[in-house]
Design a protein around this motif. Structure first.
Motif, PDB file in Angstrom:
ATOM      1  N   LYS A  37       2.163 -11.972 -53.055  1.00 42.29           N
ATOM      2  CA  LYS A  37       3.208 -12.509 -52.173  1.00 42.29           C
ATOM      3  C   LYS A  37       3.698 -13.865 -52.681  1.00 42.29           C
ATOM      4  O   LYS A  37       4.904 -14.144 -52.678  1.00 42.29           O
ATOM      5  CB  LYS A  37       2.682 -12.655 -50.750  1.00 42.29           C
ATOM      6  CG  LYS A  37       2.480 -11.338 -50.035  1.00 42.29           C
ATOM      7  CD  LYS A  37       1.871 -11.565 -48.665  1.00 42.29           C
ATOM      8  CE  LYS A  37       1.446 -10.263 -48.019  1.00 42.29           C
ATOM      9  NZ  LYS A  37       0.730 -10.471 -46.762  1.00 42.29           N
ATOM     10  N   LEU A  38       2.764 -14.706 -53.111  1.00 43.57           N
ATOM     11  CA  LEU A  38       3.125 -16.012 -53.656  1.00 43.57           C
ATOM     12  C   LEU A  38       3.979 -15.841 -54.907  1.00 43.57           C
ATOM     13  O   LEU A  38       5.019 -16.502 -55.048  1.00 43.57           O
ATOM     14  CB  LEU A  38       1.870 -16.819 -53.987  1.00 43.57           C
ATOM     15  CG  LEU A  38       2.081 -18.137 -54.725  1.00 43.57           C
ATOM     16  CD1 LEU A  38       2.831 -19.126 -53.848  1.00 43.57           C
ATOM     17  CD2 LEU A  38       0.752 -18.717 -55.178  1.00 43.57           C
ATOM     18  N   ALA A  39       3.573 -14.957 -55.800  1.00 43.32           N
ATOM     19  CA  ALA A  39       4.324 -14.727 -57.035  1.00 43.32           C
ATOM     20  C   ALA A  39       5.730 -14.236 -56.730  1.00 43.32           C
ATOM     21  O   ALA A  39       6.704 -14.692 -57.341  1.00 43.32           O
ATOM     22  CB  ALA A  39       3.583 -13.711 -57.909  1.00 43.32           C
ATOM     23  N   THR A  40       5.845 -13.333 -55.793  1.00 45.63           N
ATOM     24  CA  THR A  40       7.158 -12.806 -55.421  1.00 45.63           C
ATOM     25  C   THR A  40       8.056 -13.914 -54.878  1.00 45.63           C
ATOM     26  O   THR A  40       9.224 -14.042 -55.264  1.00 45.63           O
ATOM     27  CB  THR A  40       7.010 -11.686 -54.379  1.00 45.63           C
ATOM     28  OG1 THR A  40       6.162 -10.669 -54.917  1.00 45.63           O
ATOM     29  CG2 THR A  40       8.344 -11.095 -53.992  1.00 45.63           C
ATOM     30  N   ALA A  41       7.519 -14.716 -53.990  1.00 45.96           N
ATOM     31  CA  ALA A  41       8.312 -15.796 -53.389  1.00 45.96           C
ATOM     32  C   ALA A  41       8.754 -16.810 -54.446  1.00 45.96           C
ATOM     33  O   ALA A  41       9.909 -17.246 -54.457  1.00 45.96           O
ATOM     34  CB  ALA A  41       7.498 -16.482 -52.298  1.00 45.96           C
ATOM     35  N   VAL A  42       7.855 -17.168 -55.346  1.00 49.93           N
ATOM     36  CA  VAL A  42       8.199 -18.151 -56.379  1.00 49.93           C
ATOM     37  C   VAL A  42       9.248 -17.583 -57.331  1.00 49.93           C
ATOM     38  O   VAL A  42      10.195 -18.280 -57.710  1.00 49.93           O
ATOM     39  CB  VAL A  42       6.933 -18.613 -57.136  1.00 49.93           C
ATOM     40  CG1 VAL A  42       7.300 -19.449 -58.350  1.00 49.93           C
ATOM     41  CG2 VAL A  42       6.016 -19.396 -56.210  1.00 49.93           C
ATOM     42  N   LEU A  43       9.107 -16.317 -57.712  1.00 48.90           N
ATOM     43  CA  LEU A  43      10.098 -15.707 -58.603  1.00 48.90           C
ATOM     44  C   LEU A  43      11.475 -15.648 -57.955  1.00 48.90           C
ATOM     45  O   LEU A  43      12.492 -15.883 -58.613  1.00 48.90           O
ATOM     46  CB  LEU A  43       9.645 -14.308 -59.028  1.00 48.90           C
ATOM     47  CG  LEU A  43       8.521 -14.279 -60.057  1.00 48.90           C
ATOM     48  CD1 LEU A  43       8.057 -12.849 -60.284  1.00 48.90           C
ATOM     49  CD2 LEU A  43       8.950 -14.918 -61.363  1.00 48.90           C
ATOM     50  N   VAL A  44      11.530 -15.361 -56.662  1.00 51.97           N
ATOM     51  CA  VAL A  44      12.807 -15.344 -55.958  1.00 51.97           C
ATOM     52  C   VAL A  44      13.411 -16.747 -55.933  1.00 51.97           C
ATOM     53  O   VAL A  44      14.615 -16.918 -56.181  1.00 51.97           O
ATOM     54  CB  VAL A  44      12.640 -14.779 -54.527  1.00 51.97           C
ATOM     55  CG1 VAL A  44      13.876 -15.028 -53.683  1.00 51.97           C
ATOM     56  CG2 VAL A  44      12.319 -13.295 -54.585  1.00 51.97           C
ATOM     57  N   LEU A  45      12.604 -17.750 -55.665  1.00 47.26           N
ATOM     58  CA  LEU A  45      13.111 -19.126 -55.655  1.00 47.26           C
ATOM     59  C   LEU A  45      13.622 -19.539 -57.031  1.00 47.26           C
ATOM     60  O   LEU A  45      14.677 -20.179 -57.144  1.00 47.26           O
ATOM     61  CB  LEU A  45      12.019 -20.094 -55.187  1.00 47.26           C
ATOM     62  CG  LEU A  45      11.698 -20.042 -53.702  1.00 47.26           C
ATOM     63  CD1 LEU A  45      10.504 -20.939 -53.389  1.00 47.26           C
ATOM     64  CD2 LEU A  45      12.900 -20.467 -52.884  1.00 47.26           C
ATOM     65  N   ILE A  46      12.896 -19.180 -58.089  1.00 43.92           N
ATOM     66  CA  ILE A  46      13.338 -19.513 -59.443  1.00 43.92           C
ATOM     67  C   ILE A  46      14.662 -18.816 -59.740  1.00 43.92           C
ATOM     68  O   ILE A  46      15.577 -19.424 -60.302  1.00 43.92           O
ATOM     69  CB  ILE A  46      12.253 -19.138 -60.482  1.00 43.92           C
ATOM     70  CG1 ILE A  46      11.057 -20.087 -60.353  1.00 43.92           C
ATOM     71  CG2 ILE A  46      12.821 -19.191 -61.900  1.00 43.92           C
ATOM     72  CD1 ILE A  46       9.867 -19.700 -61.199  1.00 43.92           C
ATOM     73  N   ALA A  47      14.770 -17.554 -59.352  1.00 44.35           N
ATOM     74  CA  ALA A  47      16.018 -16.817 -59.578  1.00 44.35           C
ATOM     75  C   ALA A  47      17.181 -17.474 -58.845  1.00 44.35           C
ATOM     76  O   ALA A  47      18.289 -17.580 -59.388  1.00 44.35           O
ATOM     77  CB  ALA A  47      15.857 -15.363 -59.140  1.00 44.35           C
ATOM     78  N   LEU A  48      16.950 -17.937 -57.623  1.00 44.83           N
ATOM     79  CA  LEU A  48      18.002 -18.613 -56.864  1.00 44.83           C
ATOM     80  C   LEU A  48      18.415 -19.919 -57.525  1.00 44.83           C
ATOM     81  O   LEU A  48      19.604 -20.222 -57.656  1.00 44.83           O
ATOM     82  CB  LEU A  48      17.553 -18.867 -55.435  1.00 44.83           C
ATOM     83  CG  LEU A  48      17.471 -17.657 -54.525  1.00 44.83           C
ATOM     84  CD1 LEU A  48      16.808 -18.023 -53.198  1.00 44.83           C
ATOM     85  CD2 LEU A  48      18.849 -17.069 -54.294  1.00 44.83           C
ATOM     86  N   VAL A  49      17.449 -20.701 -57.963  1.00 46.64           N
ATOM     87  CA  VAL A  49      17.749 -21.983 -58.603  1.00 46.64           C
ATOM     88  C   VAL A  49      18.505 -21.756 -59.898  1.00 46.64           C
ATOM     89  O   VAL A  49      19.503 -22.435 -60.175  1.00 46.64           O
ATOM     90  CB  VAL A  49      16.444 -22.783 -58.849  1.00 46.64           C
ATOM     91  CG1 VAL A  49      16.694 -23.962 -59.763  1.00 46.64           C
ATOM     92  CG2 VAL A  49      15.850 -23.241 -57.527  1.00 46.64           C
ATOM     93  N   VAL A  50      18.064 -20.809 -60.702  1.00 46.54           N
ATOM     94  CA  VAL A  50      18.737 -20.528 -61.970  1.00 46.54           C
ATOM     95  C   VAL A  50      20.144 -19.992 -61.706  1.00 46.54           C
ATOM     96  O   VAL A  50      21.105 -20.373 -62.382  1.00 46.54           O
ATOM     97  CB  VAL A  50      17.905 -19.543 -62.823  1.00 46.54           C
ATOM     98  CG1 VAL A  50      18.708 -19.034 -64.003  1.00 46.54           C
ATOM     99  CG2 VAL A  50      16.627 -20.217 -63.290  1.00 46.54           C
ATOM    100  N   GLY A  51      20.289 -19.124 -60.709  1.00 42.01           N
ATOM    101  CA  GLY A  51      21.591 -18.577 -60.393  1.00 42.01           C
ATOM    102  C   GLY A  51      22.566 -19.621 -59.911  1.00 42.01           C
ATOM    103  O   GLY A  51      23.731 -19.639 -60.316  1.00 42.01           O
TER     104      GLY A  51
END
Length: 57
Positions: A37-51
């Motif tokens: 769950k932590l990995a999923t949340a962090v990956l989504v946040l990184i994707a949002l920041v990069v986007g």
């Protein structure tokens, strides 16, 4: 107003920090489901920041 050209962390830095957090969580005895769950949340946040960050290139 344009922002000053600040150095951006490389993608390698993101990957290293992400891996370190996951390894630390596992070493601290977190259940695998919580680490996922932590990995999923962090990956989504990184994707949002990069986007959002790539919009002005």
């Amino acid at each position: 107003m344009p922002s000053p050209n600040l150095p951006r962390p490389s993608r390698r830095t993101w990957a290293a920090a992400f891996t370190a957090v996951l390894v630390l969580a596992l070493n601290q005895g977190w259940p695998a489901a919580d680490v996922i769950k932590l990995a999923t949340a962090v990956l989504v946040l990184i994707a949002l920041v990069v986007g959002v960050g790539s919009g002005d290139d």
